[in-house]
Design a protein around this motif. Structure first.
Motif, PDB file in Angstrom:
ATOM      1  N   TRP A  26       0.876  -1.180   0.000  1.00 39.20           N
ATOM      2  CA  TRP A  26       0.000   0.000   0.000  1.00 39.20           C
ATOM      3  C   TRP A  26       0.902   1.215   0.000  1.00 39.20           C
ATOM      4  N   ASP A  27       1.235   1.714  -1.187  1.00 39.47           N
ATOM      5  CA  ASP A  27       2.178   2.820  -1.321  1.00 39.47           C
ATOM      6  C   ASP A  27       1.470   4.105  -1.702  1.00 39.47           C
ATOM      7  N   GLY A  28       2.226   5.183  -1.753  1.00 36.00           N
ATOM      8  CA  GLY A  28       1.689   6.461  -2.202  1.00 36.00           C
ATOM      9  C   GLY A  28       0.986   7.283  -1.140  1.00 36.00           C
ATOM     10  N   VAL A  29       0.963   6.821   0.094  1.00 31.30           N
ATOM     11  CA  VAL A  29       0.312   7.580   1.174  1.00 31.30           C
ATOM     12  C   VAL A  29       1.210   8.765   1.530  1.00 31.30           C
ATOM     13  N   ARG A  30       0.656   9.988   1.437  1.00 32.49           N
ATOM     14  CA  ARG A  30       1.459  11.174   1.705  1.00 32.49           C
ATOM     15  C   ARG A  30       0.896  12.053   2.817  1.00 32.49           C
ATOM     16  N   SER A  31      -0.086  11.555   3.517  1.00 30.64           N
ATOM     17  CA  SER A  31      -0.612  12.231   4.694  1.00 30.64           C
ATOM     18  C   SER A  31       0.161  11.724   5.904  1.00 30.64           C
ATOM     19  N   HIS A  32       0.658  12.647   6.738  1.00 27.78           N
ATOM     20  CA  HIS A  32       1.423  12.237   7.911  1.00 27.78           C
ATOM     21  C   HIS A  32       0.576  11.423   8.882  1.00 27.78           C
ATOM     22  N   GLN A  33      -0.697  11.786   9.044  1.00 33.39           N
ATOM     23  CA  GLN A  33      -1.563  11.043   9.956  1.00 33.39           C
ATOM     24  C   GLN A  33      -1.837   9.634   9.413  1.00 33.39           C
ATOM     25  N   ALA A  34      -2.095   9.538   8.112  1.00 27.52           N
ATOM     26  CA  ALA A  34      -2.324   8.221   7.511  1.00 27.52           C
ATOM     27  C   ALA A  34      -1.059   7.369   7.599  1.00 27.52           C
ATOM     28  N   ALA A  35       0.109   7.991   7.376  1.00 23.57           N
ATOM     29  CA  ALA A  35       1.373   7.262   7.475  1.00 23.57           C
ATOM     30  C   ALA A  35       1.615   6.779   8.910  1.00 23.57           C
ATOM     31  N   LYS A  36       1.234   7.584   9.884  1.00 28.81           N
ATOM     32  CA  LYS A  36       1.356   7.163  11.284  1.00 28.81           C
ATOM     33  C   LYS A  36       0.497   5.932  11.530  1.00 28.81           C
ATOM     34  N   GLN A  81       5.106   2.120   3.549  1.00 23.37           N
ATOM     35  CA  GLN A  81       4.004   1.329   3.017  1.00 23.37           C
ATOM     36  C   GLN A  81       3.880   0.063   3.841  1.00 23.37           C
ATOM     37  N   VAL A  82       2.758  -0.611   3.696  1.00 23.92           N
ATOM     38  CA  VAL A  82       2.438  -1.858   4.379  1.00 23.92           C
ATOM     39  C   VAL A  82       1.958  -2.816   3.299  1.00 23.92           C
ATOM     40  N   ASP A  83       2.277  -4.108   3.421  1.00 22.71           N
ATOM     41  CA  ASP A  83       1.770  -5.095   2.467  1.00 22.71           C
ATOM     42  C   ASP A  83       0.492  -5.719   3.005  1.00 22.71           C
ATOM     43  N   PHE A  84      -0.501  -5.801   2.119  1.00 25.43           N
ATOM     44  CA  PHE A  84      -1.788  -6.407   2.451  1.00 25.43           C
ATOM     45  C   PHE A  84      -2.039  -7.600   1.547  1.00 25.43           C
ATOM     46  N   LYS A  85      -2.638  -8.646   2.131  1.00 25.68           N
ATOM     47  CA  LYS A  85      -3.108  -9.757   1.309  1.00 25.68           C
ATOM     48  C   LYS A  85      -4.631  -9.725   1.286  1.00 25.68           C
ATOM     49  N   THR A  86      -5.179 -10.175   0.191  1.00 27.08           N
ATOM     50  CA  THR A  86      -6.621 -10.262   0.021  1.00 27.08           C
ATOM     51  C   THR A  86      -7.175 -11.325   0.963  1.00 27.08           C
ATOM     52  N   VAL A  87      -8.248 -10.985   1.663  1.00 23.10           N
ATOM     53  CA  VAL A  87      -8.902 -11.960   2.542  1.00 23.10           C
ATOM     54  C   VAL A  87     -10.224 -12.402   1.921  1.00 23.10           C
ATOM     55  N   LYS A  88     -11.161 -11.470   1.766  1.00 24.00           N
ATOM     56  CA  LYS A  88     -12.459 -11.837   1.184  1.00 24.00           C
ATOM     57  C   LYS A  88     -13.235 -10.595   0.803  1.00 24.00           C
ATOM     58  N   PRO A  89     -14.131 -10.745  -0.173  1.00 25.48           N
ATOM     59  CA  PRO A  89     -15.010  -9.628  -0.544  1.00 25.48           C
ATOM     60  C   PRO A  89     -16.175  -9.537   0.434  1.00 25.48           C
ATOM     61  N   LEU A  90     -16.827  -8.393   0.465  1.00 21.25           N
ATOM     62  CA  LEU A  90     -18.087  -8.270   1.190  1.00 21.25           C
ATOM     63  C   LEU A  90     -19.193  -8.663   0.213  1.00 21.25           C
ATOM     64  N   PRO A  91     -19.968  -9.688   0.508  1.00 25.53           N
ATOM     65  CA  PRO A  91     -21.042 -10.091  -0.400  1.00 25.53           C
ATOM     66  C   PRO A  91     -22.017  -8.945  -0.697  1.00 25.53           C
ATOM     67  N   SER A  92     -22.172  -8.065   0.285  1.00 29.08           N
ATOM     68  CA  SER A  92     -23.035  -6.901   0.123  1.00 29.08           C
ATOM     69  C   SER A  92     -22.216  -5.657   0.503  1.00 29.08           C
ATOM     70  N   PRO A  93     -21.611  -4.974  -0.486  1.00 30.49           N
ATOM     71  CA  PRO A  93     -20.796  -3.798  -0.164  1.00 30.49           C
ATOM     72  C   PRO A  93     -21.562  -2.801   0.710  1.00 30.49           C
ATOM     73  N   VAL A  94     -20.847  -2.190   1.645  1.00 32.89           N
ATOM     74  CA  VAL A  94     -21.452  -1.231   2.572  1.00 32.89           C
ATOM     75  C   VAL A  94     -21.082   0.171   2.104  1.00 32.89           C
ATOM     76  N   THR A  95     -22.103   0.952   1.791  1.00 36.05           N
ATOM     77  CA  THR A  95     -21.868   2.284   1.241  1.00 36.05           C
ATOM     78  C   THR A  95     -21.658   3.321   2.345  1.00 36.05           C
ATOM     79  N   LEU A  96     -21.046   4.423   1.954  1.00 39.06           N
ATOM     80  CA  LEU A  96     -20.891   5.552   2.865  1.00 39.06           C
ATOM     81  C   LEU A  96     -22.260   6.036   3.331  1.00 39.06           C
ATOM     82  N   ALA A  97     -23.232   6.040   2.439  1.00 37.72           N
ATOM     83  CA  ALA A  97     -24.592   6.458   2.806  1.00 37.72           C
ATOM     84  C   ALA A  97     -25.168   5.539   3.894  1.00 37.72           C
TER      85      ALA A  97
END
Length: 137
Positions: A26-36, A81-97
């Motif tokens: 997970w690269d390209g993060v340029r926010s100091h808080q997100a990087a923390k 950056q941090v490395d992530f592996k795929t675990v599983k999809p959400l059968p029903s995506p959860v929206t911001l709304a």
């Protein structure tokens, strides 16, 4: 184990890309808080994979498989950056709304700090969002 939410623009890196690759930094993060937040992650922590921009929804779960190390896309050497592996999809995506409409999530960083790309998720919110997405926590 801690829980997180990581945001991506699906035009740049989508859930399908993550699934195809399996493990990715997970690269390209340029926010100091997100990087923390990236620096705080430990192997075994899990994160919701969130499609931002037009979709604005949680579509899957990934797991930390390599803790923070220097981001090779950062010439300054300040970010990780941090490395992530795929675990599983959400059968029903959860929206911001969906999240905004539920009072249980009033204090969620996703609502309070909407521009933050890497954020913690408390255990009860994690369980509730998993339930909404029809996946076991």
């Amino acid at each position: 184990m801690a829980f997180w939410l990581i945001k991506t623009e699906p035009g740049s890196w989508s859930w399908d890309d993550q699934v195809r690759k399996g493990v990715e930094g997970w690269d390209g993060v340029r926010s100091h808080q997100a990087a923390k937040n990236l620096r705080t992650m430990q192997i075994g922590d899990q994160a919701f994979f969130y499609h931002s921009v037009n979709e604005k929804r949680i579509v899957g779960i990934v797991e930390v498989v390599r803790e923070a190390y220097p981001d090779p896309t950062d010439a300054s050497g300040k970010f990780v950056q941090v490395d992530f592996k795929t675990v599983k999809p959400l059968p029903s995506p959860v929206t911001l709304a969906d999240i905004k409409a539920d009072p249980r999530f009033a204090d969620l960083a996703l609502l309070r700090q909407s521009r933050l790309s890497v954020m913690p998720i408390d255990a009860s919110s994690w369980a509730a969002i998993c339930q909404m997405g029809r996946v076991s926590p």
